[in-house]
Motif scaffolding. Structure first.
Motif, PDB file in Angstrom:
ATOM      1  N   ASN A  27       4.036 -57.071 -10.993  1.00 54.95           N
ATOM      2  CA  ASN A  27       2.959 -56.928 -11.977  1.00 54.95           C
ATOM      3  C   ASN A  27       3.458 -56.231 -13.245  1.00 54.95           C
ATOM      4  N   THR A  28       2.805 -56.531 -14.374  1.00 60.38           N
ATOM      5  CA  THR A  28       3.367 -56.124 -15.669  1.00 60.38           C
ATOM      6  C   THR A  28       2.386 -55.447 -16.647  1.00 60.38           C
ATOM      7  N   LYS A  29       1.098 -55.438 -16.346  1.00 60.52           N
ATOM      8  CA  LYS A  29       0.150 -54.871 -17.317  1.00 60.52           C
ATOM      9  C   LYS A  29       0.290 -53.355 -17.432  1.00 60.52           C
ATOM     10  N   LEU A  30       0.376 -52.689 -16.307  1.00 59.34           N
ATOM     11  CA  LEU A  30       0.506 -51.233 -16.257  1.00 59.34           C
ATOM     12  C   LEU A  30       1.276 -50.856 -15.006  1.00 59.34           C
ATOM     13  N   GLN A  31       2.188 -49.893 -15.124  1.00 59.33           N
ATOM     14  CA  GLN A  31       2.872 -49.348 -13.958  1.00 59.33           C
ATOM     15  C   GLN A  31       2.371 -47.934 -13.704  1.00 59.33           C
ATOM     16  N   LYS A  76      -3.257 -50.020 -24.020  1.00 57.30           N
ATOM     17  CA  LYS A  76      -2.039 -50.832 -23.877  1.00 57.30           C
ATOM     18  C   LYS A  76      -0.799 -49.976 -23.632  1.00 57.30           C
ATOM     19  N   ILE A  77      -1.003 -48.891 -22.898  1.00 55.87           N
ATOM     20  CA  ILE A  77       0.099 -48.034 -22.458  1.00 55.87           C
ATOM     21  C   ILE A  77       0.689 -48.662 -21.193  1.00 55.87           C
ATOM     22  N   LYS A  78       1.993 -48.768 -21.123  1.00 51.73           N
ATOM     23  CA  LYS A  78       2.636 -49.522 -20.041  1.00 51.73           C
ATOM     24  C   LYS A  78       2.962 -48.696 -18.795  1.00 51.73           C
ATOM     25  N   PHE A  79       3.111 -47.372 -18.957  1.00 51.04           N
ATOM     26  CA  PHE A  79       3.475 -46.523 -17.822  1.00 51.04           C
ATOM     27  C   PHE A  79       2.602 -45.270 -17.804  1.00 51.04           C
ATOM     28  N   ILE A  80       2.153 -44.904 -16.600  1.00 52.75           N
ATOM     29  CA  ILE A  80       1.469 -43.625 -16.421  1.00 52.75           C
ATOM     30  C   ILE A  80       1.984 -43.006 -15.119  1.00 52.75           C
ATOM     31  N   LEU A 128      -6.002 -53.553  -7.652  1.00 46.49           N
ATOM     32  CA  LEU A 128      -4.932 -53.233  -8.606  1.00 46.49           C
ATOM     33  C   LEU A 128      -4.013 -54.431  -8.792  1.00 46.49           C
ATOM     34  N   ASN A 129      -3.710 -55.105  -7.693  1.00 51.25           N
ATOM     35  CA  ASN A 129      -2.835 -56.269  -7.759  1.00 51.25           C
ATOM     36  C   ASN A 129      -3.465 -57.399  -8.583  1.00 51.25           C
ATOM     37  N   LYS A 130      -4.754 -57.624  -8.376  1.00 48.78           N
ATOM     38  CA  LYS A 130      -5.456 -58.661  -9.133  1.00 48.78           C
ATOM     39  C   LYS A 130      -5.472 -58.353 -10.628  1.00 48.78           C
ATOM     40  N   LYS A 131      -5.456 -57.061 -10.967  1.00 49.00           N
ATOM     41  CA  LYS A 131      -5.475 -56.652 -12.378  1.00 49.00           C
ATOM     42  C   LYS A 131      -4.076 -56.567 -12.976  1.00 49.00           C
ATOM     43  N   ASN A 132      -3.077 -57.050 -12.226  1.00 49.45           N
ATOM     44  CA  ASN A 132      -1.695 -57.090 -12.717  1.00 49.45           C
ATOM     45  C   ASN A 132      -1.113 -55.690 -12.920  1.00 49.45           C
ATOM     46  N   ILE A 133      -1.493 -54.758 -12.022  1.00 53.03           N
ATOM     47  CA  ILE A 133      -1.022 -53.373 -12.088  1.00 53.03           C
ATOM     48  C   ILE A 133       0.022 -53.136 -10.990  1.00 53.03           C
ATOM     49  N   LYS A 134       1.108 -52.519 -11.373  1.00 56.20           N
ATOM     50  CA  LYS A 134       2.202 -52.211 -10.445  1.00 56.20           C
ATOM     51  C   LYS A 134       2.103 -50.766  -9.981  1.00 56.20           C
ATOM     52  N   LEU A 135       2.373 -50.546  -8.682  1.00 60.73           N
ATOM     53  CA  LEU A 135       2.392 -49.188  -8.128  1.00 60.73           C
ATOM     54  C   LEU A 135       3.810 -48.834  -7.718  1.00 60.73           C
TER      55      LEU A 135
END
Length: 224
Positions: free
Chosen positions: A119-123, A47-51, A86-93
Motif C-alpha cells: 500500500n502507498t497512500k500512507l505508511q 497528503k503526508i506519506k509517513f506517520i 486500513l488495507n482497503k484505504k491503501n494504508i501500509k502498517l
C-alpha cells in the motif's frame, strides 16, 4: 513553504487523562484510540506519506502488568477490527521495534504487515517495544558483524527505520518536554513541538495549527 513528508508523535497523557476524567488509566488509553483515528484521517487529507506513533517503549514494561495486558488487548482488538479497512484505504502498517511478544501477537503483527505491504497512500509506523538506545546498540553490533565502517550512512542504513525518511516534525502531547528515548538518531534535524494538551484531548484543529506553523518555519540544517 516546507514540505511535510513524515510526522512522528509521542502520544503522551493517556493515563493522566483517564485518572482525571474516568478514574482509570485504562480508560485513558481507550480514549486515545479515538484521537489516533482522527489524526490519521487528517494525515491522509494533508497528503503526508509517513506517520510514526510511539505506541509502547522498551521502558514501558516497568508499568503494572494489568495495564500492559490492557494495552496489548487494545492493540490486538484494533488490528483485528481495523486492518482490513486500513488495507482497503491503501494504508501500509509497519512495526518499528523488537518483536518479542506472545506468539499470537507476533503472528497478528506479521499478518497485518504482510497484508498491507504494497500500500502507498500512507505508511503508519507503530513504534512497539521500541527504544532508541537499544536500536543504536543493535545497529552497532550489526555493523561490527558485517565488518562495515561506522559511518553516518551505514548507521542510517541499518537502523529499524532504514527504509523510512527521518521525521520532519515531532509532536509530543502531555505537557512534557523530553524525547523519552524515541528516534534519537533520526530526530537530529526534526522540528519539535511540545503540546500542553493530553493525547485524548488533542484534536484535528490542534494538529492543523502545528502543521501550518511547521510549513512556515525557516529550516537551516546548519546553514545560515
Amino acid at each position: 513553504m516546507n514540505p511535510l513528508n513524515h510526522v512522528a508523535i509521542i502520544m503522551d497523557g493517556n493515563g493522566r487523562w483517564g485518572l482525571k476524567n474516568k478514574k482509570s488509566r485504562n480508560e485513558g488509553h481507550r480514549a486515545g484510540l479515538n484521537t489516533i483515528e482522527n489524526i490519521l484521517k487528517e494525515t491522509i487529507k494533508q497528503k503526508i506519506k509517513f506517520i510514526t506513533l510511539f505506541t509502547f517503549s522498551t521502558e514501558n514494561w516497568n508499568r503494572p502488568k494489568k495495564e500492559i495486558k490492557y494495552l496489548f488487548n487494545l492493540l490486538e482488538n484494533f488490528l483485528h477490527n481495523k486492518i482490513e479497512n486500513l488495507n482497503k484505504k491503501n494504508i501500509k502498517l509497519k512495526i518499528i521495534g523488537f518483536k518479542n511478544f506472545s506468539p499470537e501477537l507476533n503472528k497478528l503483527l506479521r499478518k497485518s504487515e504482510n497484508l498491507t505491504a504494497q500500500n502507498t497512500k500512507l505508511q503508519i509506523n507503530l513504534a512497539l517495544n521500541y527504544g532508541s538506545k537499544m536500536e543504536l546498540i543493535e545497529t552497532f553490533k550489526k555493523l561490527k558483524k558485517l565488518k562495515k565502517k561506522f559511518t553516518e550512512k551505514n548507521v542510517s542504513k541499518n537502523l529499524l527505520t532504514n527504509e523510512i525518511p527521518d521525521p520532519d516534525l515531532l509532536i509530543r502531547t502531555g505537557n512534557t518536554k523530553r524525547l523519552s528515548n524515541f528516534l534519537l538518531w533520526q530526530l537530529a534535524y526534526t522540528e519539535i513541538h511540545f503540546e500542553k494538551k493530553l493525547w485524548p484531548d488533542f484534536n484535528v484543529i490542534d494538529y492543523k495549527k502545528i502543521i501550518k506553523k511547521f510549513k512556515s518555519t525557516k529550516r537551516n540544517f546548519g546553514k545560515i
